[in-house]
Scaffold this motif. Structure first.
Motif, PDB file in Angstrom:
ATOM      1  N   VAL A  10      -6.516  11.216   4.946  1.00  0.00           N
ATOM      2  CA  VAL A  10      -5.386  11.739   6.011  1.00  0.00           C
ATOM      3  C   VAL A  10      -5.567   9.589   6.043  1.00  0.00           C
ATOM      4  O   VAL A  10      -5.777   8.736   6.035  1.00  0.00           O
ATOM      5  CB  VAL A  10      -5.925  12.853   7.668  1.00  0.00           C
ATOM      6  CG1 VAL A  10      -6.322  13.223   6.546  1.00  0.00           C
ATOM      7  CG2 VAL A  10      -7.326  11.314   7.812  1.00  0.00           C
ATOM      8  N   THR A  11      -4.164   9.296   6.857  1.00  0.00           N
ATOM      9  CA  THR A  11      -3.921   8.330   7.324  1.00  0.00           C
ATOM     10  C   THR A  11      -3.151   8.011   9.127  1.00  0.00           C
ATOM     11  O   THR A  11      -2.194   9.117   8.990  1.00  0.00           O
ATOM     12  CB  THR A  11      -2.183   7.450   6.537  1.00  0.00           C
ATOM     13  OG1 THR A  11      -2.338   8.001   5.142  1.00  0.00           O
ATOM     14  CG2 THR A  11      -2.230   6.573   6.445  1.00  0.00           C
TER      15      THR A  11
ATOM     16  N   SER B  17       0.918  -1.206  -0.075  1.00  0.00           N
ATOM     17  CA  SER B  17       0.208  -0.192   0.256  1.00  0.00           C
ATOM     18  C   SER B  17       1.112   1.380  -0.171  1.00  0.00           C
ATOM     19  O   SER B  17       2.106   1.157   0.799  1.00  0.00           O
ATOM     20  CB  SER B  17      -1.469  -0.156   1.232  1.00  0.00           C
ATOM     21  OG  SER B  17      -1.688   1.341   1.032  1.00  0.00           O
ATOM     22  N   ALA B  18       0.494   2.350  -0.620  1.00  0.00           N
ATOM     23  CA  ALA B  18       1.084   3.732  -0.744  1.00  0.00           C
ATOM     24  C   ALA B  18       0.461   4.347   0.880  1.00  0.00           C
ATOM     25  O   ALA B  18       0.099   3.816   1.658  1.00  0.00           O
ATOM     26  CB  ALA B  18       0.755   4.756  -1.708  1.00  0.00           C
ATOM     27  N   ASP B  19       2.161   5.126   1.074  1.00  0.00           N
ATOM     28  CA  ASP B  19       1.754   5.882   1.864  1.00  0.00           C
ATOM     29  C   ASP B  19       0.898   6.680   2.351  1.00  0.00           C
ATOM     30  O   ASP B  19       0.577   7.069   3.256  1.00  0.00           O
ATOM     31  CB  ASP B  19       3.504   6.469   2.737  1.00  0.00           C
ATOM     32  CG  ASP B  19       4.607   5.455   2.399  1.00  0.00           C
ATOM     33  OD1 ASP B  19       4.191   4.729   2.969  1.00  0.00           O
ATOM     34  OD2 ASP B  19       6.191   6.297   1.819  1.00  0.00           O
ATOM     35  N   GLN B  20       0.517   7.372   1.342  1.00  0.00           N
ATOM     36  CA  GLN B  20      -0.947   8.283   1.398  1.00  0.00           C
ATOM     37  C   GLN B  20      -1.219   8.106  -0.050  1.00  0.00           C
ATOM     38  O   GLN B  20      -0.781   7.877  -0.685  1.00  0.00           O
ATOM     39  CB  GLN B  20      -0.222   9.684   1.616  1.00  0.00           C
ATOM     40  CG  GLN B  20      -1.101  10.175   1.058  1.00  0.00           C
ATOM     41  CD  GLN B  20      -2.180  10.546   2.970  1.00  0.00           C
ATOM     42  OE1 GLN B  20      -1.198   9.963   3.972  1.00  0.00           O
ATOM     43  NE2 GLN B  20      -3.133  10.585   2.559  1.00  0.00           N
TER      44      GLN B  20
ATOM     45  N   ASP C 128       0.381   9.590   9.735  1.00  0.00           N
ATOM     46  CA  ASP C 128       0.631  10.117  11.121  1.00  0.00           C
ATOM     47  C   ASP C 128      -0.647  11.016  11.485  1.00  0.00           C
ATOM     48  O   ASP C 128      -0.148  12.290  12.454  1.00  0.00           O
ATOM     49  CB  ASP C 128       2.148  10.157  11.423  1.00  0.00           C
ATOM     50  CG  ASP C 128       2.811   9.053  11.070  1.00  0.00           C
ATOM     51  OD1 ASP C 128       2.160   7.634  11.128  1.00  0.00           O
ATOM     52  OD2 ASP C 128       3.597   9.265  11.343  1.00  0.00           O
ATOM     53  N   PHE C 129      -2.091  11.069  11.355  1.00  0.00           N
ATOM     54  CA  PHE C 129      -2.647  11.937  12.094  1.00  0.00           C
ATOM     55  C   PHE C 129      -2.836  12.524  13.297  1.00  0.00           C
ATOM     56  O   PHE C 129      -3.047  13.450  13.781  1.00  0.00           O
ATOM     57  CB  PHE C 129      -3.687  11.972  11.434  1.00  0.00           C
ATOM     58  CG  PHE C 129      -5.489  13.094  10.872  1.00  0.00           C
ATOM     59  CD1 PHE C 129      -5.090  14.262  10.296  1.00  0.00           C
ATOM     60  CD2 PHE C 129      -6.203  13.106  11.975  1.00  0.00           C
ATOM     61  CE1 PHE C 129      -6.180  15.195  10.453  1.00  0.00           C
ATOM     62  CE2 PHE C 129      -6.841  14.041  12.234  1.00  0.00           C
ATOM     63  CZ  PHE C 129      -7.054  15.107  11.445  1.00  0.00           C
TER      64      PHE C 129
ATOM     65  N   ALA D  81      -8.245  24.268   7.954  1.00  0.00           N
ATOM     66  CA  ALA D  81      -8.117  24.261   6.323  1.00  0.00           C
ATOM     67  C   ALA D  81      -8.735  22.027   6.418  1.00  0.00           C
ATOM     68  O   ALA D  81      -9.379  22.276   5.662  1.00  0.00           O
ATOM     69  CB  ALA D  81      -7.862  24.865   5.963  1.00  0.00           C
ATOM     70  N   GLY D  82      -7.594  21.997   7.052  1.00  0.00           N
ATOM     71  CA  GLY D  82      -7.906  20.082   6.920  1.00  0.00           C
ATOM     72  C   GLY D  82      -8.379  19.237   7.228  1.00  0.00           C
ATOM     73  O   GLY D  82      -9.412  18.838   7.264  1.00  0.00           O
ATOM     74  N   TRP D  83      -9.294  20.054   8.837  1.00  0.00           N
ATOM     75  CA  TRP D  83      -9.972  18.816   9.063  1.00  0.00           C
ATOM     76  C   TRP D  83     -12.032  20.287   8.236  1.00  0.00           C
ATOM     77  O   TRP D  83     -12.528  18.998   8.724  1.00  0.00           O
ATOM     78  CB  TRP D  83     -10.298  19.983  10.787  1.00  0.00           C
ATOM     79  CG  TRP D  83     -11.464  19.263  11.370  1.00  0.00           C
ATOM     80  CD1 TRP D  83     -12.371  19.548  12.351  1.00  0.00           C
ATOM     81  CD2 TRP D  83     -11.998  18.446  11.920  1.00  0.00           C
ATOM     82  NE1 TRP D  83     -13.690  18.929  12.317  1.00  0.00           N
ATOM     83  CE2 TRP D  83     -13.152  17.829  12.399  1.00  0.00           C
ATOM     84  CE3 TRP D  83     -11.335  16.969  11.187  1.00  0.00           C
ATOM     85  CZ2 TRP D  83     -13.808  16.611  12.597  1.00  0.00           C
ATOM     86  CZ3 TRP D  83     -12.216  15.848  11.860  1.00  0.00           C
ATOM     87  CH2 TRP D  83     -13.199  15.524  11.940  1.00  0.00           C
ATOM     88  N   ALA D  84     -11.592  20.880   7.813  1.00  0.00           N
ATOM     89  CA  ALA D  84     -12.647  20.901   7.316  1.00  0.00           C
ATOM     90  C   ALA D  84     -12.849  20.286   5.983  1.00  0.00           C
ATOM     91  O   ALA D  84     -14.139  19.673   5.363  1.00  0.00           O
ATOM     92  CB  ALA D  84     -12.867  22.915   6.590  1.00  0.00           C
ATOM     93  N   GLU D  85     -11.381  19.787   5.089  1.00  0.00           N
ATOM     94  CA  GLU D  85     -12.205  18.865   3.837  1.00  0.00           C
ATOM     95  C   GLU D  85     -12.117  17.519   4.559  1.00  0.00           C
ATOM     96  O   GLU D  85     -13.376  16.558   3.758  1.00  0.00           O
ATOM     97  CB  GLU D  85     -10.589  18.607   3.204  1.00  0.00           C
ATOM     98  CG  GLU D  85     -10.606  19.791   2.174  1.00  0.00           C
ATOM     99  CD  GLU D  85      -8.925  20.016   2.418  1.00  0.00           C
ATOM    100  OE1 GLU D  85      -8.013  18.879   1.961  1.00  0.00           O
ATOM    101  OE2 GLU D  85      -8.334  21.270   0.870  1.00  0.00           O
TER     102      GLU D  85
END
Length: 887
Positions: free
Chosen positions: A688-689, A679-682, A825-826, A863-867
């Motif tokens: 988010v991972t 699997s890809a890292d992201q 690593d969210f 911004a990240g949490w909105a997406e």
């Protein structure tokens, strides 16, 4: 004007295809510790696990039909015409062997080589890896026509060839020398099979003789004779009992005891056609067979006397299906009647839910004396022409009624017991040369209405099977043959159509005629959509009429087919009418607008069609195919623009769907060289991972003080004073021990030296280096290896009071920005940031540069949490909609 195919339906999968006349191949996977069965269906290979007979792989299609099959530990070899192909992972072709001038009919893998023989007398030894010709042998088919090949066990580089003239030859393929010629028995050799004993080979002949021969001594040990014709295959048991099984073209199996030299038992009609091959699993009492009747069967030997019983099977129609209908209201089961005389149910969910209701048979109780001398085949009823089913009372009595070709009596079937029912529905005064032509079951499941070729329409009670009356004053509803019957939802009306060009409306209870409608041509068949009250009739002039049974007028007329219309079906809401015809087209008509909205071609003319009661699948049966094909309804997955097609519309050809792999089964791959998916890292910038670390590593960072207080003991335990290993003594005549001095009793200080506190940790050094290079992967990896307490200590030591510097605080903020920007690593990023702010927020508020970095970080977090929240809301909304639709 041309089109790009169907805008409404797309091919999904095919049901009921399992095997053909090509012998199967059995493989044992060392890693999975499981046997796999490979069969041929047309141009593809199907791989099943023997334990559950679940399909695990479907190969890519070859250009021609596969005629021969073989397999070793790594590859599966298939011959199609003159070309031999090697499949890896049972899917893709990795090598092709092209060199034969005639059709290849025999394949034999032998180590790093593959031996193939064609009908022209050429035997080629191939290098499997390189694809080069290692050796070519040429035989004259008039003197030695190669008909069987085998590798004798423990014979290095040796191949035993059998001929249709009866002689055998032993060759060394490495030295290209003929070692020995066996004169044979003046009978054509059809099978060569290695026995569990070294040097002993089983030989099957075209006259039905089985010969157990020692090839080292050229001595025949024993022989048996089969009365059912040529020997099609041989198989030896390897789990103990000395048994050899032989097959015949009639589908029978004979089991012979090699010690007592006699027939032990026989399995008649194991397959309805010739058995292509049979294999005993190594070390197990299991026999796997496949045949041209589209069946795979696994037999287990646990009966008294050495008999076998059927353990599991996958079986479809051995002749093309003629009529298909969905059974029940969930759309998960499709009833199919075939030219082979069987009635089967195919599940759209999983193959293990398939049912075989079997063949119809003559009632032996009433005609036992008359039918006493009939054979097995003569007791079978002919194929089913039309049938109707209802699930309302199927748990109480029979819910399926079928009309058979050339017979007046209709049969009943029980879906839950998977058997033919006890009733034969026939009028009390039957006329000669009269056959049943149409049938329908009422919505309540209590009555069956059956039309005949003499014009009679009779009503029967399904619970008792008794005749309850007929329509018409003179016991004839029509002057010609009845082409269709139907009843409405409330059992108020009965509708009949006959070859006299009339559509008649009858009261169901009184059986009195109310009205009749003159048609433009003789009707071929009809279908009623009970919920909407729309009756569709197919006429012999290739037109379709739609009649409203409330107003009893023709409301729609569809013209466009150029061949006999074989079948039709309504959509669940009654808005679409799908028709199939001999012109190989599948057309969808929109009833509200009266227009043709979809049309596409198929390679084989469809003979049956049925729309699922849930509207998700369209099922079709075709004239030269054994399967039932499913097409997905695109309108359920998204908006589909249905526009009326012009009169000069030229439909495009849609490829018939193939078999798909069951996702619940484990897919089989090669034993070596497995390319494991990484699997890809992201996966994407908007996703988010998580770190996949235990929650105890990051969830308790903010509560370490509370945890330490809770775990702190009331009184710390006191360690006992350590005694020296050698106790000192005082000088003198009397031995006395010396008591320790006060300085020796003092404990050492637990405080670190001042020099040690000034040393930098690995994390601090990595953080400083990352601030200069701009890559923060190294400090993140160090933190992930620390426990909660160690993380707290490292973050505490970032300030000058803890031995750090103010630049380290800014470096840590940049590290968090890097973690959030990468999306990995969210959970750790938020936990580390929360602990960092708890420890250093007071000192950070006095640093202007650090506060600007924190403001940028805050904007990035929002911004990240909105997406992420938008994606979560969309997924939750879709999940709620799916759950509500299922309920």
């Amino acid at each position: 004007m041309s089109s790009g195919g169907s805008s409404l339906f797309s091919g999904f999968r095919v049901l009921g295809l399992y095997s053909n006349h090509v012998p199967h191949a059995v493989r044992f996977h060392q890693k999975h510790r499981e046997f796999y069965l490979v069969t041929v269906v047309g141009k593809c290979l199907h791989t099943y696990n023997v334990n559950r007979l679940g399909i695990v792989a479907v190969s890519n299609s070859l250009s021609d039909d596969i005629t021969c099959l073989a397999a070793d530990r790594m590859l599966v070899f298939a011959a199609a015409g003159k070309l031999v192909s090697a499949f890896a992972r049972n899917k893709e072709v990795v090598m092709r062997y092209n060199g034969h001038r005639q059709e290849v009919r025999l394949l034999l893998p032998l180590g790093d080589h593959l031996i193939s023989a064609d009908s022209g007398g050429d035997v080629i030894v191939w290098d499997v890896q390189g694809g080069d010709v290692y050796l070519r042998l040429q035989f004259d088919p008039n003197t030695f026509d190669v008909s069987a090949m085998m590798h004798p066990s423990t014979y290095m580089n040796k191949v035993l060839l059998g001929s249709s003239q009866g002689a055998l030859q032993l060759w060394n393929i490495k030295t290209s020398k003929l070692l020995f010629t066996f004169r044979g028995w003046s009978m054509g050799v059809t099978v060569l099979q290695q026995s569990p004993a070294v040097d002993v080979v089983g030989v099957g002949t075209a006259t039905g003789r089985i010969i157990i021969h020692n090839i080292r001594l050229d001595e025949t040990l024993m022989s048996f004779t089969q009365d059912w014709g040529p020997i099609s295959w041989l198989a030896f048991r390897t789990d103990g009992p000395p048994i050899v099984a032989s097959g015949s073209p009639q589908g029978h199996i004979a089991f012979w005891d090699l010690e007592r030299r006699q027939l032990v038992t026989q399995q008649r009609h194991a397959h309805s056609t010739a058995i292509a091959a049979a294999t005993f699993l190594h070390g197990e009492p299991l026999l796997v067979t496949n045949g041209a009747d589209n069946a795979i069967k696994v037999w287990i030997f646990d009966q008294e006397g050495g008999g076998a019983r059927l353990l599991r099977s996958r079986q479809g129609h051995s002749a093309p299906p003629t009529t298909i209908h969905h059974h029940g209201n969930d759309g998960k089961n499709i009833l199919s009647a075939g030219q082979d005389g069987t009635l089967q149910s195919f599940s759209t969910v999983h193959e293990r839910f398939n049912k075989n209701l079997g063949h119809g048979s003559i009632n032996r109780k009433k005609e036992q004396k008359k039918k006493k001398g009939l054979s097995y085949e003569e007791l079978r009823l002919p194929s089913i022409l039309a049938f109707s089913s209802a699930a309302a009372r199927q748990s109480d009595w029979d819910g399926i009624v079928a009309c058979h070709r050339g017979r007046l009596a209709a049969t009943t079937w029980n879906y839950q017991r998977c058997t033919m029912g006890a009733h034969h529905l026939q009028p009390p005064s039957p006329r000669r040369d009269t056959v049943a032509t149409a049938v329908d079951i009422t919505s309540c499941g209590n009555f069956a209405v059956i039309g005949s070729s003499s014009g009679r329409v009779d009503v029967y009670n399904l619970q008792s099977g008794l005749h309850r009356g007929c329509y018409g004053d003179s016991e004839k509803a029509h002057c010609g043959a009845v082409r269709g019957v139907a009843t409405d939802t409330l059992n108020q009306l009965t509708l009949t159509a006959g070859s006299d060009w009339l559509l008649k409306f009858w009261r169901f209870k009184t059986r009195k005629q109310e009205e009749e409608l003159k048609l433009n041509a003789a009707p071929a068949t009809m279908m009623l959509h009970r919920d909407s009250g729309m009756l569709a009739l197919v006429l012999d002039d290739f037109t379709v009429l739609v009649v409203d049974i409330e107003t009893r007028r023709v409301v729609r007329k569809f013209v466009g087919h150029h061949g006999n219309i074989n079948d039709m079906t309504f959509s669940p809401d009654g808005r679409w009418l799908v028709t199939v015809a001999m012109d190989c087209t599948i057309r969808t008509w929109d009833l509200p607008s009266g227009c043709l909205v979809d049309c596409f071609l198929v390679a084989m003319a469809p003979v049956g069609v049925s729309m699922s009661p849930t509207g998700d699948f369209l099922a079709t049966a075709h004239i030269d195919s054994l399967g039932v094909y499913l097409w997905t309804n695109k309108s359920l997955c998204g908006p589909v623009g249905l526009r009326p097609l012009p009169a000069d519309h030229q439909p495009a050809t849609e490829t018939l769907p193939g078999v798909t792999v069951d996702q619940s089964e484990q897919e089989v791959t090669s034993e070596e060289g497995d390319d494991a998916y990484k699997s890809a890292d992201q996966l994407g910038a908007e996703l988010v991972t998580l770190s996949l670390l235990p929650e105890s590593r990051w969830k308790s960072l903010l509560y370490l003080d509370d945890i330490k207080k809770k775990n702190k003991p009331v009184a710390p335990p006191l360690a006992p004073p350590a005694a020296p290993f050698f106790l000192p003594t005082l000088p003198g005549l009397t031995p006395r021990f010396t008591s320790p001095t006060a300085t020796e009793q003092e404990t050492q200080s637990k405080l670190l030296p001042s020099g040690l506190s000034s040393q930098r940790s690995k994390f601090t050094a990595a953080l400083e280096a990352a601030l200069e290079s701009g890559s923060f992967n190294c400090p993140v990896l160090l933190l992930k290896d620390f426990g909660p307490s160690a993380v707290s200590v490292e973050l505490t030591c970032l300030t000058s009071e803890g031995g750090g510097a103010s630049s380290l605080l800014l470096a840590f903020i940049h590290m968090i920005e890097h973690m959030l920007a990468s999306g990995r690593d969210f959970d750790l990023a938020h936990s580390y940031l929360a602990l960092f702010l708890k420890l250093h927020l007071r000192s950070l508020s006095q640093d202007t540069v650090a506060m600007e970095a924190l403001l940028r970080l805050s904007t990035q977090l929002e911004a990240g949490w909105a997406e992420l929240r938008a994606s979560l809301d969309q997924s939750l909304c879709l999940l709620s909609y799916t759950k509500s639709a299922m309920l």
